[in-house]
Design a protein around this motif. Structure first.
Motif, PDB file in Angstrom:
ATOM      1  N   GLN A  32      31.002  25.080   9.888  1.00 19.50           N
ATOM      2  CA  GLN A  32      31.215  23.283   9.431  1.00 19.50           C
ATOM      3  C   GLN A  32      32.448  22.624   9.821  1.00 19.50           C
ATOM      4  N   CYS A  33      33.275  23.487   9.610  1.00 17.66           N
ATOM      5  CA  CYS A  33      34.218  22.592  10.330  1.00 17.66           C
ATOM      6  C   CYS A  33      34.673  21.371  10.680  1.00 17.66           C
ATOM      7  N   LYS A  34      35.267  20.364  11.077  1.00 15.00           N
ATOM      8  CA  LYS A  34      35.298  18.842  12.085  1.00 15.00           C
ATOM      9  C   LYS A  34      35.946  18.616  12.688  1.00 15.00           C
ATOM     10  N   GLY A  35      37.456  19.707  12.432  1.00 15.81           N
ATOM     11  CA  GLY A  35      38.152  19.840  13.065  1.00 15.81           C
ATOM     12  C   GLY A  35      39.228  18.711  12.835  1.00 15.81           C
ATOM     13  N   CYS A  36      39.232  18.375  12.048  1.00 18.74           N
ATOM     14  CA  CYS A  36      41.127  17.221  11.450  1.00 18.74           C
ATOM     15  C   CYS A  36      41.928  17.807  10.984  1.00 18.74           C
ATOM     16  N   GLY A  37      41.669  18.922  11.194  1.00 14.33           N
ATOM     17  CA  GLY A  37      43.235  19.229  10.986  1.00 14.33           C
ATOM     18  C   GLY A  37      44.666  19.347   9.925  1.00 14.33           C
ATOM     19  N   PHE A  38      43.882  18.683   8.695  1.00 12.07           N
ATOM     20  CA  PHE A  38      44.206  18.715   7.213  1.00 12.07           C
ATOM     21  C   PHE A  38      45.122  19.886   7.073  1.00 12.07           C
ATOM     22  N   CYS A  39      44.330  21.196   6.776  1.00 13.36           N
ATOM     23  CA  CYS A  39      44.903  22.010   6.504  1.00 13.36           C
ATOM     24  C   CYS A  39      45.430  22.826   7.524  1.00 13.36           C
ATOM     25  N   PRO A  63      38.310  25.025  15.414  1.00 12.49           N
ATOM     26  CA  PRO A  63      38.465  25.062  13.207  1.00 12.49           C
ATOM     27  C   PRO A  63      39.811  25.703  13.371  1.00 12.49           C
ATOM     28  N   PRO A  64      40.255  25.621  12.573  1.00 12.80           N
ATOM     29  CA  PRO A  64      41.222  26.692  12.581  1.00 12.80           C
ATOM     30  C   PRO A  64      41.238  27.813  12.528  1.00 12.80           C
ATOM     31  N   LYS A  65      42.008  28.362  12.647  1.00 15.51           N
ATOM     32  CA  LYS A  65      42.231  30.537  12.692  1.00 15.51           C
ATOM     33  C   LYS A  65      43.628  30.515  12.204  1.00 15.51           C
ATOM     34  N   VAL A  83      42.234  20.040   0.343  1.00 11.19           N
ATOM     35  CA  VAL A  83      42.307  19.236   1.313  1.00 11.19           C
ATOM     36  C   VAL A  83      40.682  18.859   2.461  1.00 11.19           C
ATOM     37  N   CYS A  84      40.525  19.665   2.238  1.00  7.95           N
ATOM     38  CA  CYS A  84      39.664  19.673   3.078  1.00  7.95           C
ATOM     39  C   CYS A  84      38.790  19.408   3.286  1.00  7.95           C
ATOM     40  N   PRO A  85      37.997  18.131   3.953  1.00 10.54           N
ATOM     41  CA  PRO A  85      36.852  16.809   3.514  1.00 10.54           C
ATOM     42  C   PRO A  85      35.880  17.441   3.435  1.00 10.54           C
ATOM     43  N   ASP A  86      35.214  18.718   4.578  1.00  9.61           N
ATOM     44  CA  ASP A  86      34.244  19.089   4.295  1.00  9.61           C
ATOM     45  C   ASP A  86      34.222  20.771   4.081  1.00  9.61           C
ATOM     46  N   PHE A  87      34.571  21.195   2.802  1.00  7.69           N
ATOM     47  CA  PHE A  87      34.794  22.062   2.264  1.00  7.69           C
ATOM     48  C   PHE A  87      34.437  23.629   2.921  1.00  7.69           C
ATOM     49  N   ALA A  88      35.049  23.369   4.428  1.00  6.68           N
ATOM     50  CA  ALA A  88      35.201  24.949   5.516  1.00  6.68           C
ATOM     51  C   ALA A  88      36.072  25.344   5.526  1.00  6.68           C
ATOM     52  N   ILE A  89      37.570  25.449   4.027  1.00  2.16           N
ATOM     53  CA  ILE A  89      38.415  26.347   4.129  1.00  2.16           C
ATOM     54  C   ILE A  89      38.043  26.619   2.747  1.00  2.16           C
ATOM     55  N   PHE A  90      38.409  28.501   2.727  1.00  3.64           N
ATOM     56  CA  PHE A  90      39.128  28.273   1.431  1.00  3.64           C
ATOM     57  C   PHE A  90      39.774  29.915   1.010  1.00  3.64           C
TER      58      PHE A  90
END
Ligand SMILES: Cc1ncc(C[n+]2csc(CCOP(=O)(O)OP(=O)(O)O)c2C)c(N)n1
Ligand code: SF4
Ligand code: SF4
Ligand code: SF4
Ligand SMILES: [Mg+2]
Lengths: 279, 97
Positions: free
Chosen positions: B28-35, B57-59, B75-82
């Motif tokens: 679901q990650c779009k790789g923006c790098g914010f996290c 994606p992040p690891k 801060v994740c715009p894509d609800f891809a990390i919690f």
């Protein structure tokens, strides 16, 4: 690390619509995220929530929020929301829309809803341009910014949205950027607990269309700009909060109580029905 | 908000150590790098993996450093990390000054 498919906010999103279409690094997803976070912290009943959006990239929010939602015509989100709120004041009616939708084509609806103090809550994702239609200059585009319709630099003075909202009579006015996720969530919570017309402006990155023409190709570069330029000052004079490339003043600007239009309306209807008013 | 932050530990004889579990919904990650960029504890880094959306994606670099501030989640715009707080195995005695 654990792979997991279910995000804690997934019940607030329409699963068939996710992942959303917004570009990588677009701030719209953060606005939606913080809005949902506020709903979750307040334990709001989604059956009593109505989300209304106009047209634009951020306008797609109405389709992503798992509430009763309306994706209205361009500029008419507040007009539509007014109808919903007056018909059933029990509903929490939140408008989430863009700078173009709310302040260009929809500008009149905004000022008059604020003046009449209709109890709708408005969140504007201000990305300084019309993202959806290819990045035209709009009412919040900063002076000198490059857009597809101002390739030599914008010569129109932009609206200062928090000043506009305060002057028009909004009972709650705040501005944050998408980097201020905590305070933004806090502000959304505050406004959801108020009776009258409330406005939260969110400065939001549009790296794909606005950023790339203004030396910020990625969401990260835009967020770095917000970090560099923003300063927090609560209850400062909104007329002095113009946004420039050097300075983005954020904070709460207004928080006052005023009786809402729908309360006065339904009181008046009651008085007329009880024949307390005759003419 | 995690329990640990909601209730200040001062005055408590026993304090629970934060015990984080970072979840990444990679596809679901779009790789923006914010996290990655805005994590105060540098828990995350960009992976070499290419996900379904064609981005990295992040690891997780070091989960034990996570303080469960949940900034990445917000801060994740894509609800891809919690991030969730795992139940603690044991409570640890601490000394207050
Ligand atoms: C009546 C009408 N006029 C013009 C348009 C074209 N149009 C679609 S979105 C948009 C502007 C959107 O800008 P904004 O509200 O800032 O949203 P963003 O895409 O930047 O999130 C315009 C002019 C339209 N759909 N309908
Ligand atoms: S064009 Fe801009 S506002 Fe629209 S989704 Fe892409 S980054 Fe977001
Ligand atoms: S919860 Fe905070 S410390 Fe933990 S990974 Fe996320 S941002 Fe980093
Ligand atoms: S913030 Fe979300 S979308 Fe961006 S890199 Fe991290 S997990 Fe991916
Ligand atoms: Mg816009």
């Amino acid at each position: 690390m654990v792979q997991e498919v279910s995000h804690p906010f997934s019940s607030y999103l329409r699963s068939a619509m996710i992942p959303h279409i917004w570009c990588s690094g677009c701030g719209n997803g953060i606005v939606l995220n913080c809005f949902i976070h506020a709903l979750e912290e307040l334990q709001r009943d989604l059956d009593k929530l109505v989300v209304v959006s106009g047209i634009g990239c951020i306008g797609r929010t109405a389709g992503y929020a798992n509430a009763d939602s309306f994706h209205t015509t361009h500029g008419r989100a507040i007009a539509f929301a007014t109808g919903v709120k007056l018909a059933n004041p029990e509903l929490e009616v939140v408008v989430i829309s863009g700078d173009g939708d709310l302040f260009a084509i929809g500008g009149n609806h905004f000022i008059h809803a604020a003046r009449r103090n209709i109890g709708v809550k408005v969140i504007c994702a201000n990305n300084f341009n019309y993202g959806m239609t290819g990045g035209q200059q709009g009412p919040t585009t900063p002076l000198e910014a490059s857009t597809t319709t101002t390739p030599y630099g914008n010569i129109e003075h932009p609206f200062n949205l928090v000043h506009l909202a305060a002057a028009a009579g909004a009972t709650y006015v705040a501005r944050w950027t998408t980097l201020h996720v905590r305070r933004l969530t806090q502000s959304i919570k505050r406004m959801l607990q108020k009776e009258g017309f409330c406005f939260v402006e969110v400065i939001s990155p549009c790296p794909e269309i606005f950023g790339r023409r203004n030396k910020m190709r990625t969401g990260l570069e835009m967020m770095e700009w917000f970090r560099r330029a923003s300063s927090v000052e609560n209850f400062s004079d909104p007329s002095k909060a113009e946004i420039t490339s050097k300075r983005i003043l954020v904070g709460e600007f207004v928080n006052v109580e005023k009786v809402s239009y729908e309360r006065l309306l339904h009181e008046k209807i009651g008085q007329i029905n009880e024949k307390k008013i005759v003419w | 908000m995690p329990e640990r932050i909601r209730h200040a530990p001062l005055g408590n004889k026993k304090v629970k150590q934060p015990n984080a579990e970072v979840h990444i919904i990679t596809d679901q990650c779009k790789g923006c790098g914010f996290c990655i960029k805005f994590c105060p504890k540098k828990v995350l880094e960009e992976s070499q993996e290419i996900n379904a959306r064609g981005v990295h994606p992040p690891k997780i670099l070091d989960e034990s450093k996570c303080i469960i501030c949940s900034f990445c989640t917000a801060v994740c715009p894509d609800f891809a990390i919690f991030v969730v707080e795992k139940p603690c195995k044991e409570e640890r005695h601490i000394k207050h000054d």
